[in-house]
Design an enzyme around this catalytic site. Structure first.
Site, PDB file in Angstrom:
ATOM      1  N   CYS A   1       0.866  -1.176   0.000  1.00 19.04           N
ATOM      2  CA  CYS A   1       0.000   0.000   0.000  1.00 19.04           C
ATOM      3  C   CYS A   1       0.906   1.231   0.000  1.00 19.04           C
ATOM      4  CB  CYS A   1      -0.989  -0.012   1.165  1.00 19.04           C
ATOM      5  SG  CYS A   1      -0.269   0.222   2.806  1.00 19.04           S
TER       6      CYS A   1
ATOM      7  N   ASN B   1       2.543   1.480   4.296  1.00 19.80           N
ATOM      8  CA  ASN B   1       2.792   0.209   4.980  1.00 19.80           C
ATOM      9  C   ASN B   1       2.484   0.260   6.472  1.00 19.80           C
ATOM     10  OD1 ASN B   1       5.569  -2.004   5.641  1.00 19.80           O
ATOM     11  ND2 ASN B   1       3.556  -2.593   4.928  1.00 19.80           N
TER      12      ASN B   1
ATOM     13  N   CYS C   1      -1.273   0.636   7.311  1.00 22.49           N
ATOM     14  CA  CYS C   1      -2.721   0.354   7.439  1.00 22.49           C
ATOM     15  C   CYS C   1      -3.131  -0.865   6.614  1.00 22.49           C
ATOM     16  CB  CYS C   1      -3.559   1.558   6.994  1.00 22.49           C
ATOM     17  SG  CYS C   1      -3.351   3.048   7.976  1.00 22.49           S
ATOM     18  N   ARG C   2      -3.317  -0.648   5.312  1.00 23.81           N
ATOM     19  CA  ARG C   2      -3.893  -1.686   4.461  1.00 23.81           C
ATOM     20  C   ARG C   2      -2.978  -2.881   4.242  1.00 23.81           C
ATOM     21  NH1 ARG C   2      -5.517   2.220  -0.374  1.00 23.81           N
ATOM     22  NH2 ARG C   2      -3.716   3.317   0.479  1.00 23.81           N
ATOM     23  N   SER C   3      -1.729  -2.641   3.867  1.00 28.34           N
ATOM     24  CA  SER C   3      -0.867  -3.794   3.560  1.00 28.34           C
ATOM     25  C   SER C   3      -0.520  -4.630   4.787  1.00 28.34           C
ATOM     26  CB  SER C   3       0.387  -3.375   2.780  1.00 28.34           C
ATOM     27  OG  SER C   3       1.161  -2.433   3.473  1.00 28.34           O
TER      28      SER C   3
ATOM     29  N   ASP D   1      -8.196   3.784   1.425  1.00 33.65           N
ATOM     30  CA  ASP D   1      -7.245   4.083   2.493  1.00 33.65           C
ATOM     31  C   ASP D   1      -8.015   4.572   3.724  1.00 33.65           C
ATOM     32  OD1 ASP D   1      -5.164   4.879   4.121  1.00 33.65           O
ATOM     33  OD2 ASP D   1      -4.210   6.148   2.620  1.00 33.65           O
TER      34      ASP D   1
END
Length: 165
Positions: free
Chosen positions: A9, A12, A14-16, A128
């Protein structure tokens, strides 16, 4: 031979890392953790060395996932050792494909939600959640979980194919 998957993401945090934690749990539940490694990175280095966003950690823990994480930036040299690079949105997909040194490496980059059969092909981005509240992190987790089954099936097929080579 180990099959290597990296989720990417922006920062690095939150999402990933969320995708990394969920997919790692799926891999372990499938008994493939000795054959598949899972990690994550960001397209940028703004948060390098930081832990995951506390909201990410809280939502994951609430749903039974563990995460030990330190943010890092994706490096072009990693393509040679990775089998699959999973982008969390179209911007990451474009950035990673531009960064890829070869067409073969660019072909390793896929959108996470492309593995969710119920996802709308017109919008495969995982939004995001960073600038919002906990609801955005919950929504992110739902999208990640929904795509993880299809991703696991695809990875399992690749791992099985390697066993028979």
């Amino acid at each position: 031979m180990t099959y290597r998957v990296c989720f990417v993401c922006t920062g690095n945090i939150c999402r990933s890392p969320m995708a990394e934690a969920v997919f790692h749990a799926r891999v372990a539940d499938a008994g493939l953790d000795d054959l598949v490694t899972v990690d994550s990175a960001g397209t940028g280095g703004w948060h390098e060395g930081d832990g995951a966003d506390p909201r990410t950690v809280a939502v994951l823990a609430e749903h039974g996932y563990d995460l030990g994480h330190t943010a890092r930036q994706f490096q072009q040299s990693w393509f040679s050792r990775l089998d699959l690079v999973i982008a969390l949105d179209a911007g990451h997909l474009r950035a990673l494909r531009r960064l890829a040194p070869t067409e073969e490496d660019a072909a390793k980059v896929r959108l996470l939600r492309s593995y969710d059969p119920a996802a709308d092909d017109g919008d495969l981005d995982v939004p995001d959640p960073y600038y919002g509240g906990t609801d955005g992190f919950e929504e992110c987790l739902e999208m990640v979980e929904a795509a993880s089954g299809g991703l696991l099936a695809a990875v399992r097929e690749q791992v099985e194919g390697r066993r028979h080579e």
